[in-house]
Design a protein around this motif. Structure first.
Motif, PDB file in Angstrom:
ATOM      1  N   ASP A  17       0.758  -1.294   0.065  1.00 43.03           N
ATOM      2  CA  ASP A  17      -0.016  -0.168   0.116  1.00 43.03           C
ATOM      3  C   ASP A  17       0.774   1.279   0.041  1.00 43.03           C
ATOM      4  OD1 ASP A  17      -2.399  -1.465   0.058  1.00 43.03           O
ATOM      5  OD2 ASP A  17      -2.363  -1.324   2.330  1.00 43.03           O
ATOM      6  N   ARG A  18       2.129   1.402   0.084  1.00 35.85           N
ATOM      7  CA  ARG A  18       2.908   2.543   0.343  1.00 35.85           C
ATOM      8  C   ARG A  18       4.167   2.503  -0.057  1.00 35.85           C
ATOM      9  NH1 ARG A  18       2.944  -0.796   4.742  1.00 35.85           N
ATOM     10  NH2 ARG A  18       4.769  -0.964   6.070  1.00 35.85           N
ATOM     11  N   ALA A  19       4.693   1.626  -0.987  1.00 37.66           N
ATOM     12  CA  ALA A  19       5.826   1.576  -1.764  1.00 37.66           C
ATOM     13  C   ALA A  19       6.089   1.906  -3.063  1.00 37.66           C
ATOM     14  CB  ALA A  19       6.674   0.339  -1.299  1.00 37.66           C
ATOM     15  N   LYS A  20       6.933   2.801  -3.402  1.00 38.81           N
ATOM     16  CA  LYS A  20       7.318   3.179  -4.969  1.00 38.81           C
ATOM     17  C   LYS A  20       7.568   2.028  -5.775  1.00 38.81           C
ATOM     18  CE  LYS A  20       8.128   7.962  -4.052  1.00 38.81           C
ATOM     19  NZ  LYS A  20       9.223   9.013  -4.090  1.00 38.81           N
ATOM     20  N   THR A  45       9.591  -2.531   7.475  1.00 37.21           N
ATOM     21  CA  THR A  45       8.448  -1.827   8.291  1.00 37.21           C
ATOM     22  C   THR A  45       8.884  -0.618   8.920  1.00 37.21           C
ATOM     23  OG1 THR A  45       8.802  -3.308  10.144  1.00 37.21           O
ATOM     24  CG2 THR A  45       7.339  -3.862   8.491  1.00 37.21           C
ATOM     25  N   PHE A  46      10.123  -0.873   9.619  1.00 30.23           N
ATOM     26  CA  PHE A  46      10.982   0.450  10.292  1.00 30.23           C
ATOM     27  C   PHE A  46      11.348   1.703   9.308  1.00 30.23           C
ATOM     28  CE2 PHE A  46      12.052  -3.022  13.454  1.00 30.23           C
ATOM     29  CZ  PHE A  46      10.905  -2.781  14.099  1.00 30.23           C
ATOM     30  N   VAL A  47      11.823   1.200   8.220  1.00 30.84           N
ATOM     31  CA  VAL A  47      12.047   2.321   7.259  1.00 30.84           C
ATOM     32  C   VAL A  47      11.092   2.983   6.449  1.00 30.84           C
ATOM     33  CG1 VAL A  47      13.234   2.807   5.066  1.00 30.84           C
ATOM     34  CG2 VAL A  47      14.199   1.047   6.631  1.00 30.84           C
ATOM     35  N   LEU A  48      10.006   2.337   6.242  1.00 31.44           N
ATOM     36  CA  LEU A  48       8.679   2.974   5.712  1.00 31.44           C
ATOM     37  C   LEU A  48       7.828   3.599   6.692  1.00 31.44           C
ATOM     38  CD1 LEU A  48      10.135   1.357   3.103  1.00 31.44           C
ATOM     39  CD2 LEU A  48       7.786   1.449   2.034  1.00 31.44           C
ATOM     40  N   GLY A  49       7.799   2.963   7.711  1.00 28.84           N
ATOM     41  CA  GLY A  49       6.638   3.467   8.709  1.00 28.84           C
ATOM     42  C   GLY A  49       5.308   2.840   8.508  1.00 28.84           C
ATOM     43  N   ARG A  50       4.460   3.167   9.398  1.00 34.70           N
ATOM     44  CA  ARG A  50       2.961   2.707   8.855  1.00 34.70           C
ATOM     45  C   ARG A  50       2.290   3.422   8.087  1.00 34.70           C
ATOM     46  NH1 ARG A  50       4.219   2.982  14.770  1.00 34.70           N
ATOM     47  NH2 ARG A  50       3.322   5.251  14.998  1.00 34.70           N
ATOM     48  N   ARG A  51       1.098   2.689   7.573  1.00 33.24           N
ATOM     49  CA  ARG A  51       0.375   3.276   6.526  1.00 33.24           C
ATOM     50  C   ARG A  51      -0.574   4.158   7.236  1.00 33.24           C
ATOM     51  NH1 ARG A  51      -2.205  -2.536   5.048  1.00 33.24           N
ATOM     52  NH2 ARG A  51      -1.325  -2.754   7.108  1.00 33.24           N
ATOM     53  N   VAL A  52      -1.265   5.125   6.430  1.00 31.90           N
ATOM     54  CA  VAL A  52      -2.096   6.088   7.062  1.00 31.90           C
ATOM     55  C   VAL A  52      -3.271   5.293   7.435  1.00 31.90           C
ATOM     56  CG1 VAL A  52      -3.701   7.927   6.260  1.00 31.90           C
ATOM     57  CG2 VAL A  52      -1.611   7.905   5.406  1.00 31.90           C
ATOM     58  N   GLY A  53      -3.708   5.633   8.865  1.00 32.88           N
ATOM     59  CA  GLY A  53      -4.928   5.044   9.481  1.00 32.88           C
ATOM     60  C   GLY A  53      -4.513   3.593  10.164  1.00 32.88           C
ATOM     61  N   PHE A  54      -3.306   3.157  10.430  1.00 31.61           N
ATOM     62  CA  PHE A  54      -2.939   1.760  10.780  1.00 31.61           C
ATOM     63  C   PHE A  54      -3.696   1.524  11.938  1.00 31.61           C
ATOM     64  CE2 PHE A  54       0.112  -0.690  13.341  1.00 31.61           C
ATOM     65  CZ  PHE A  54      -0.161  -1.873  12.757  1.00 31.61           C
ATOM     66  N   PHE A  74      16.963   2.491   3.918  1.00 34.01           N
ATOM     67  CA  PHE A  74      17.142   3.515   4.359  1.00 34.01           C
ATOM     68  C   PHE A  74      17.895   4.391   3.295  1.00 34.01           C
ATOM     69  CE2 PHE A  74      20.242   6.733   6.468  1.00 34.01           C
ATOM     70  CZ  PHE A  74      19.157   7.286   7.495  1.00 34.01           C
ATOM     71  N   VAL A  75      18.713   3.813   2.516  1.00 33.77           N
ATOM     72  CA  VAL A  75      19.495   4.532   1.481  1.00 33.77           C
ATOM     73  C   VAL A  75      18.641   4.823   0.471  1.00 33.77           C
ATOM     74  CG1 VAL A  75      21.276   4.547  -0.440  1.00 33.77           C
ATOM     75  CG2 VAL A  75      21.955   3.840   2.018  1.00 33.77           C
ATOM     76  N   ILE A  76      17.907   4.038   0.120  1.00 38.56           N
ATOM     77  CA  ILE A  76      16.968   4.399  -0.918  1.00 38.56           C
ATOM     78  C   ILE A  76      16.037   5.519  -0.576  1.00 38.56           C
ATOM     79  CG2 ILE A  76      14.794   3.522  -2.205  1.00 38.56           C
ATOM     80  CD1 ILE A  76      16.353   0.811  -2.369  1.00 38.56           C
ATOM     81  N   GLN A  77      15.275   5.263   0.671  1.00 43.38           N
ATOM     82  CA  GLN A  77      14.363   6.451   1.220  1.00 43.38           C
ATOM     83  C   GLN A  77      14.907   7.853   1.449  1.00 43.38           C
ATOM     84  OE1 GLN A  77      11.367   6.448   1.706  1.00 43.38           O
ATOM     85  NE2 GLN A  77      10.844   8.315   2.949  1.00 43.38           N
ATOM     86  N   ARG A 118       8.850   5.499   0.071  1.00 44.31           N
ATOM     87  CA  ARG A 118       7.467   5.632   0.493  1.00 44.31           C
ATOM     88  C   ARG A 118       6.841   6.683  -0.288  1.00 44.31           C
ATOM     89  NH1 ARG A 118       4.363   5.036   6.094  1.00 44.31           N
ATOM     90  NH2 ARG A 118       2.471   5.756   5.268  1.00 44.31           N
ATOM     91  N   LEU A 119       5.500   6.437  -0.775  1.00 46.45           N
ATOM     92  CA  LEU A 119       4.835   7.284  -1.211  1.00 46.45           C
ATOM     93  C   LEU A 119       4.123   8.356  -0.366  1.00 46.45           C
ATOM     94  CD1 LEU A 119       2.108   5.133  -3.146  1.00 46.45           C
ATOM     95  CD2 LEU A 119       3.787   6.507  -4.080  1.00 46.45           C
ATOM     96  N   ASP A 120       4.101   9.655  -0.758  1.00 45.38           N
ATOM     97  CA  ASP A 120       3.365  10.484   0.451  1.00 45.38           C
ATOM     98  C   ASP A 120       2.030  10.034   0.739  1.00 45.38           C
ATOM     99  OD1 ASP A 120       1.523  11.858  -1.163  1.00 45.38           O
ATOM    100  OD2 ASP A 120       3.193  12.941  -2.305  1.00 45.38           O
TER     101      ASP A 120
END
Length: 411
Positions: free
Chosen positions: A116-119, A182-191, A373-376, A382-384
């Motif tokens: 749901d949240r990765a490019k 999961t730590f790099v990208l964080g939680r989804r909106v409304g998790f 982390f380097v990619i982020q 992650r998508l905004d």
């Protein structure tokens, strides 16, 4: 090598390759309708890129010259030129093809944690990097003569680490990497629990069925090099452990939530398949049933930890693959025929399973976290939040899984 063995090797290769489209259906059904194309594309993109890298240099990296080597030299057989020209090329190339499917499914598994949240482009960068410095070296450690394969000898034991089909190299590797992302990208909106429901339960069941079908190539497949000597036991254990895990998962669901679900049955099947993977050739059928009960119940409870500990493992890669792989791998320390503790083998097998587990999990987590982390921090992973809420399929791929517009309805 006899033609029958080669034929089974090619069949097993096709079965394991088929697992990744099965994973696409399994994961695709679990996400929201506006994310299903993205989710399935992550699996298909992984097939394309990892297969190319495996042929170019991954196969060369998957064998270690010594227990202390990081991996094989990627330039030793670039593009398989030497292998294809060798006297045993026919059999060797079947082995190359079979190995590629394990590399593909391992990396594809990770994608479920960041649904749901990765490019997509960033995911493909991760795939290339993690396959190269994550999966290929670990395959060399476990199956190619590296430190895991030689750990028993290095410690002066008669026993060696058991990982027949990939509890370490595939499932805990993928599960640890998934946790890192999961730590790099964080939680989804409304998790929150119940906030992201599966959009297509039949897809989930179809995907689980395809995975179970393909898993016979995964577990039994390697016997094509062994005159099928252990095929019967492996096949029975693959059925038994998986079936028992379904039962255990459904019982836990019924007790915990009041209703057994189809998604629970599918997830239980995958948990059982994961747990039996490292152990399929080294347990009795009864021990495999017990393993399935343990893995099904434990994974059904483990998937709840993400809500308590606030990490967003979208599709339970950690709860099923890391936990299930750990259970199946460590279980061998107790019930592996001849070498397990309960068979009078002492603590050596258990020590080997635990030490190898710690090393692989720590390495996979660290590598995945650094790459992510380097990619982020460079191109963004992650998508905004606005794009995430709009729907990743439309934003990233310009497609929808389901189009109900009038111009496409035939009216």
């Amino acid at each position: 090598m006899e033609s029958g063995n080669l034929a089974f090797g090619i069949t097993a290769t096709a079965l394991v390759l088929f697992m990744t489209p099965g994973l696409a259906f399994f994961y695709g059904g679990l996400v929201r309708a506006k994310s299903v194309v993205s989710m399935m594309m992550m699996s298909f993109g992984t097939i394309g890129l990892v297969a190319v890298l495996w042929i170019l240099y991954g196969y060369s990296m998957s064998s270690a010259d010594s227990p202390f080597a990081f991996a094989g030299n990627p330039l030793d057989d670039l593009g398989l030129a030497a292998t294809a020209a060798g006297a045993t090329a026919n059999a060797d190339l079947v082995g190359v093809a079979y190995g590629s499917t394990f590399a593909i499914i391992t990396v594809a598994l990770i994608s479920g944690a960041i649904a749901d949240r990765a490019k997509f482009g960033s995911w493909m960068l991760f795939v290339a990097a993690f396959a190269t410095i994550g999966y290929f070296p670990i395959a060399a450690w476990v199956w190619g003569g590296g430190w895991v394969a030689s750990l028993g000898s290095l410690l002066g034991f008669e026993e060696e680490v058991i990982d027949y089909a990939g509890g370490l190299a595939v499932h805990m590797n993928a599960g640890a990497a998934a946790l890192a992302l999961t730590f790099v990208l964080g939680r989804r909106v409304g998790f929150a629990k119940g906030s992201h429901r599966p959009h297509n339960v039949p897809f989930v069941l179809l995907g689980a069925a395809v995975l179970w079908f393909g898993w016979f190539g995964f577990n039994v497949g390697a016997e094509w090099t062994n005159d099928m000597a252990g095929a019967g036991l492996i096949a029975v254990n693959t059925i038994g452990c998986t079936a028992a895990a379904i039962c255990a998962w459904l019982i836990v669901e019924k007790v915990k939530d009041g209703k057994p679900t189809a998604v629970g049955a599918a997830s239980g099947a995958v948990a059982g398949l994961v747990a039996i993977t490292p152990a399929c050739a080294d347990l009795t059928p009864l021990a495999s049933l017990l393993l399935g009960l343990l893995a099904g119940a434990a994974c059904a409870m483990a998937i709840e930890l993400k809500y308590r500990w606030k990490f967003d493992d979208s599709l339970d890669v950690v709860g099923i693959h890391l936990v299930g792989g750990f259970i199946g791998t460590v279980y061998l320390g107790f019930l592996a025929v001849d070498s397990g503790l309960f068979y009078g083998g002492g603590l050596n097998q258990l020590i080997l399973q635990l030490v190898s587990t710690a090393g692989v999990v720590a390495y996979a987590f660290a590598v995945a976290w650094v790459i992510g982390f380097v990619i982020q921090k460079t191109v963004g992973f992650r998508l905004d939040s606005t794009e995430e809420q709009a729907g990743i399929d439309q934003v990233v791929h310009g497609e929808r899984a389901y189009d109900y517009s009038l111009e496409n309805s035939g009216s």
